[in-house]
Design a protein around this motif. Structure first.
Motif, mmCIF file in Angstrom:
data_model
loop_
_atom_site.group_PDB
_atom_site.id
_atom_site.type_symbol
_atom_site.label_atom_id
_atom_site.label_comp_id
_atom_site.label_asym_id
_atom_site.label_seq_id
_atom_site.Cartn_x
_atom_site.Cartn_y
_atom_site.Cartn_z
ATOM 1 N N ALA A 7 1.684 -1.204 2.388
ATOM 2 C CA ALA A 7 1.144 0.128 2.099
ATOM 3 C C ALA A 7 -0.371 0.075 2.045
ATOM 4 O O ALA A 7 -0.984 -0.997 2.090
ATOM 5 C CB ALA A 7 1.714 0.612 0.762
ATOM 6 N N SER A 8 -0.966 1.256 1.932
ATOM 7 C CA SER A 8 -2.421 1.325 1.755
ATOM 8 C C SER A 8 -2.730 2.699 1.189
ATOM 9 O O SER A 8 -2.028 3.663 1.487
ATOM 10 C CB SER A 8 -3.153 1.133 3.078
ATOM 11 N N GLY A 9 -3.725 2.751 0.361
ATOM 12 C CA GLY A 9 -4.086 4.035 -0.239
ATOM 13 C C GLY A 9 -4.603 5.012 0.799
ATOM 14 O O GLY A 9 -4.419 6.221 0.688
ATOM 15 N N LYS A 10 -5.258 4.491 1.830
ATOM 16 C CA LYS A 10 -5.828 5.386 2.847
ATOM 17 C C LYS A 10 -5.434 4.937 4.259
ATOM 18 O O LYS A 10 -5.085 3.773 4.460
ATOM 19 C CB LYS A 10 -7.352 5.498 2.696
ATOM 20 N N GLY A 11 -5.536 5.865 5.183
ATOM 21 C CA GLY A 11 -5.212 5.547 6.567
ATOM 22 C C GLY A 11 -6.312 4.723 7.217
ATOM 23 O O GLY A 11 -7.448 4.697 6.742
ATOM 24 N N GLY A 12 -5.957 4.023 8.270
ATOM 25 C CA GLY A 12 -6.962 3.294 9.063
ATOM 26 C C GLY A 12 -7.432 1.989 8.456
ATOM 27 O O GLY A 12 -8.452 1.445 8.862
ATOM 28 N N THR A 13 -6.675 1.445 7.484
ATOM 29 C CA THR A 13 -7.125 0.186 6.877
ATOM 30 C C THR A 13 -6.580 -1.039 7.609
ATOM 31 O O THR A 13 -6.997 -2.157 7.332
ATOM 32 C CB THR A 13 -6.677 0.080 5.403
ATOM 33 N N GLY A 14 -5.627 -0.836 8.500
ATOM 34 C CA GLY A 14 -5.073 -1.979 9.226
ATOM 35 C C GLY A 14 -3.680 -2.354 8.733
ATOM 36 O O GLY A 14 -3.203 -3.469 8.966
ATOM 37 N N LYS A 15 -3.021 -1.425 8.084
ATOM 38 C CA LYS A 15 -1.663 -1.628 7.561
ATOM 39 C C LYS A 15 -0.682 -2.031 8.680
ATOM 40 O O LYS A 15 0.078 -2.982 8.530
ATOM 41 C CB LYS A 15 -1.273 -0.295 6.906
ATOM 42 N N THR A 16 -0.734 -1.307 9.782
ATOM 43 C CA THR A 16 0.195 -1.600 10.882
ATOM 44 C C THR A 16 -0.139 -2.934 11.547
ATOM 45 O O THR A 16 0.748 -3.659 11.985
ATOM 46 C CB THR A 16 0.192 -0.441 11.899
ATOM 47 N N LEU A 17 -1.415 -3.243 11.597
ATOM 48 C CA LEU A 17 -1.844 -4.542 12.144
ATOM 49 C C LEU A 17 -1.187 -5.668 11.341
ATOM 50 O O LEU A 17 -0.646 -6.625 11.894
ATOM 51 C CB LEU A 17 -3.370 -4.641 12.060
ATOM 52 N N VAL A 18 -1.192 -5.537 10.011
ATOM 53 C CA VAL A 18 -0.592 -6.564 9.154
ATOM 54 C C VAL A 18 0.935 -6.570 9.321
ATOM 55 O O VAL A 18 1.549 -7.622 9.495
ATOM 56 C CB VAL A 18 -0.985 -6.327 7.669
ATOM 57 N N ALA A 19 1.550 -5.378 9.291
ATOM 58 C CA ALA A 19 3.015 -5.294 9.371
ATOM 59 C C ALA A 19 3.533 -5.910 10.675
ATOM 60 O O ALA A 19 4.477 -6.719 10.664
ATOM 61 C CB ALA A 19 3.461 -3.835 9.262
ATOM 62 N N PHE A 45 -14.590 3.710 -0.554
ATOM 63 C CA PHE A 45 -13.386 4.500 -0.248
ATOM 64 C C PHE A 45 -12.140 3.625 -0.365
ATOM 65 O O PHE A 45 -11.110 4.024 -0.903
ATOM 66 C CB PHE A 45 -13.446 5.082 1.165
ATOM 67 N N GLY A 46 -12.259 2.420 0.198
ATOM 68 C CA GLY A 46 -11.141 1.479 0.165
ATOM 69 C C GLY A 46 -10.739 1.189 -1.269
ATOM 70 O O GLY A 46 -9.556 1.208 -1.613
ATOM 71 N N LEU A 47 -11.729 0.953 -2.115
ATOM 72 C CA LEU A 47 -11.454 0.638 -3.516
ATOM 73 C C LEU A 47 -10.806 1.821 -4.233
ATOM 74 O O LEU A 47 -9.811 1.663 -4.942
ATOM 75 C CB LEU A 47 -12.763 0.244 -4.229
ATOM 76 N N ASN A 48 -11.350 3.000 -4.021
ATOM 77 C CA ASN A 48 -10.821 4.199 -4.674
ATOM 78 C C ASN A 48 -9.335 4.384 -4.326
ATOM 79 O O ASN A 48 -8.489 4.572 -5.209
ATOM 80 C CB ASN A 48 -11.634 5.415 -4.208
#
Ligand code: SF4
Ligand code: SF4
Length: 289
Positions: free
Chosen positions: A6-18, A194-197
């Motif tokens: 998961a990730s709090g926001k879009g575009g963090t690379g969640k799918t890259l990791v999955a 933003f990432g931290l928030n």
């Protein structure tokens, strides 16, 4: 084991990791399934390019009024927790987009004036990609409710396999629905304010579900050290760092997984899995005491 990403926001690379985690594990003789539960915008298929062999329509039952039987008593509007029905002196309005298909209105209507009809919400597709069992849900454009599709995708969970769930960004109901029941949740973030928030919001959500968690920092080196300080303060382990790197960005933009485009990364993803396994094992032992 079920690992949600998961990730709090879009575009963090969640799918890259999955996707890279799934492929790295599969290539190391694990039996893996990847469930794309980001049903409003599923994109794991872009990287895995699966051969999809099965498609199911997901629908819910919504009420349909028989005006001839209705006495406008208002009972249906009273019992609808989602405000999907409004009753006026000589008129009943049904809002299908708000209906959750719970069936309470038709069950409790004293005049039997509400029957139920199917409403298509989306589809679930399944198949294989390089040995990984792949399942994705797709919400029909214009529909608002993602959870019925997510529930259908999760019916494919197979205890014999290691399951990786790609979760929608954010902290809303679809995220809760996708993450609940996981043995571990990996939160992918980036080292920016933003990432931290958004990471902090996602951590609160996962904490509520009482699921062990860890962080993956993507684009490491791009921002400041606030994410690390936060993780240290909260006692959340940072399990993998993916640097800000033009080659990684180039692969991503071409829809190539890190595990395939830079196979040397497979080792890191296997290490990530081992760390997750270790934490969940320790957690089970602690809970048993
Ligand atoms: S509960 Fe039945 S009879 Fe009463 S207003 Fe609703 S549909 Fe009409
Ligand atoms: S089925 Fe449930 S959610 Fe839908 S209108 Fe009836 S009571 Fe409301």
């Amino acid at each position: 084991m079920i690992i949600s990403i998961a990730s709090g926001k879009g575009g963090t690379g969640k799918t890259l990791v999955a996707t890279s985690l799934a492929l790295s594990l599969q290539q190391n003789e694990k039996s893996v399934q990847l469930l794309d539960c980001d049903v409003e915008e599923p994109d794991a298929h872009i990287f895995l390019k699966p051969s999809l062999t099965r498609k199911e329509i997901v629908s819910i039952l919504i009420p349909q009024l028989d005006e001839g039987k209705c006495t406008y008593c208002g009972k249906c509007a009273e019992v609808c927790a989602y405000k999907a029905i409004a009753v006026f002196s000589k008129h009943v309005l049904i809002f299908p987009e708000l209906c959750h298909g719970c069936g309470a209105c038709s069950y409790l209507c004293p005049e039997d004036a509400l029957s139920e009809i199917n409403k298509e919400m989306g589809i679930v597709e399944s198949g294989y990609s390089k040995g990984v069992e792949f399942i994705q849900g797709k919400l029909t454009v214009g529909e608002a409710m993602a959870t019925p599709i997510i529930r259908e995708v999760k019916k494919y969970l197979n205890q014999e396999r290691l399951a990786i769930i790609d979760v929608a960004p954010g902290t809303s109901c679809p995220v809760m629905e996708a993450v609940k029941g996981s043995d571990f949740c990996l939160l992918v973030t980036e080292p920016t304010p933003f990432g931290l928030n958004d990471l902090a919001l996602a951590v609160d959500t996962v904490k509520e579900l009482n699921i062990p968690r860890g962080v993956v920092i993507n684009r490491d080196g791009a921002g400041d050290s606030k994410v690390e300080e936060y993780c240290l303060k909260e006692g959340i382990p940072i399990l993998l760092r993916i640097p800000l790197d033009t080659e990684i960005a180039r692969l991503y933009s071409r829809g190539i997984t890190l595990a395939e485009g830079m196979p040397q990364w497979q080792e890191a993803f296997l290490g990530l899995y081992e760390a997750v396994e270790q934490i969940t094992f320790t957690q089970i032992k602690t809970d048993d005491r």
